[in-house]
Design a protein around this motif. Sequence first.
Motif, short mmCIF file in Angstrom:
data_model
loop_
_atom_site.label_atom_id
_atom_site.label_comp_id
_atom_site.label_asym_id
_atom_site.label_seq_id
_atom_site.Cartn_x
_atom_site.Cartn_y
_atom_site.Cartn_z
N LEU A 196 36.44 33.23 -42.73
CA LEU A 196 37.32 33.93 -41.78
C LEU A 196 36.51 34.78 -40.81
O LEU A 196 36.79 34.80 -39.61
CB LEU A 196 38.34 34.78 -42.53
N VAL A 197 35.51 35.48 -41.33
CA VAL A 197 34.65 36.29 -40.47
C VAL A 197 33.94 35.41 -39.45
O VAL A 197 33.93 35.71 -38.24
CB VAL A 197 33.62 37.09 -41.30
N PHE A 198 33.38 34.29 -39.91
CA PHE A 198 32.66 33.40 -38.99
C PHE A 198 33.60 32.67 -38.03
O PHE A 198 33.18 32.27 -36.94
CB PHE A 198 31.76 32.43 -39.75
N THR A 199 34.85 32.52 -38.39
CA THR A 199 35.83 31.96 -37.45
C THR A 199 36.02 32.92 -36.28
O THR A 199 36.07 32.49 -35.11
CB THR A 199 37.17 31.69 -38.15
N LEU A 200 36.11 34.21 -36.57
CA LEU A 200 36.21 35.20 -35.49
C LEU A 200 34.94 35.22 -34.64
O LEU A 200 35.01 35.28 -33.41
CB LEU A 200 36.49 36.58 -36.08
N ALA A 220 31.58 33.78 -29.74
CA ALA A 220 30.44 32.98 -29.27
C ALA A 220 30.89 31.90 -28.29
O ALA A 220 30.15 31.57 -27.35
CB ALA A 220 29.73 32.34 -30.46
N GLU A 221 32.08 31.38 -28.49
CA GLU A 221 32.63 30.38 -27.58
C GLU A 221 32.81 30.95 -26.18
O GLU A 221 32.48 30.32 -25.18
CB GLU A 221 33.96 29.89 -28.15
N LEU A 274 29.38 31.43 -24.64
CA LEU A 274 28.85 30.15 -24.19
C LEU A 274 29.52 29.71 -22.88
O LEU A 274 28.85 29.19 -21.98
CB LEU A 274 29.02 29.07 -25.26
N ALA A 275 30.81 29.95 -22.74
CA ALA A 275 31.50 29.62 -21.50
C ALA A 275 30.93 30.42 -20.33
O ALA A 275 30.74 29.89 -19.23
CB ALA A 275 33.00 29.86 -21.65
N VAL A 276 30.63 31.69 -20.57
CA VAL A 276 30.02 32.52 -19.52
C VAL A 276 28.64 31.99 -19.17
O VAL A 276 28.28 31.92 -17.98
CB VAL A 276 29.97 34.01 -19.98
N VAL A 277 27.86 31.60 -20.17
CA VAL A 277 26.53 31.04 -19.92
C VAL A 277 26.65 29.77 -19.07
O VAL A 277 25.88 29.56 -18.12
CB VAL A 277 25.79 30.76 -21.25
N SER A 321 24.47 27.16 -28.90
CA SER A 321 25.08 25.89 -29.31
C SER A 321 24.69 25.54 -30.75
O SER A 321 25.53 25.10 -31.54
CB SER A 321 24.65 24.76 -28.38
N GLN A 322 23.43 25.76 -31.08
CA GLN A 322 22.97 25.51 -32.46
C GLN A 322 23.65 26.47 -33.44
O GLN A 322 23.99 26.07 -34.56
CB GLN A 322 21.46 25.67 -32.56
N TYR A 323 23.85 27.71 -33.01
CA TYR A 323 24.51 28.70 -33.86
C TYR A 323 25.96 28.27 -34.15
O TYR A 323 26.43 28.35 -35.28
CB TYR A 323 24.47 30.07 -33.19
#
Length: 110
Positions: free
Chosen positions: A21-25, A30-31, A34-37, A63-65
Amino acid sequence: MASANDQAERESLLLRVFWMLVFTLVWYVAEVVLAVVVILQLAFRLVQGKVNFELLQLGNSLSQYLAQIGQFGSFNSEEKPWPFSDWPTPIAANEQSSTSASPADRAAGA
């Protein structure tokens, strides 16, 4: 004795659910990053005619993360992603091209 093992396994699974659940948040944050990048990299390409190397590396490692989070969340890996393990090292473009053929190479039959 078997019930003690069952209870330990159940507690382990509950802990894993918590981390999932933590990593889902973290995935959603991160998504967005990545969109900003992606948008910034496009802007650099349009304005300067070339990509920004630092953004290139950040996008690669991010992306790897995200892939590591996906591997952990889908039970393909028991290793928790960063900050519990090292941040992914960006892969050089020439290393990526050697592991997978580009669409042009596949079309040419290479």
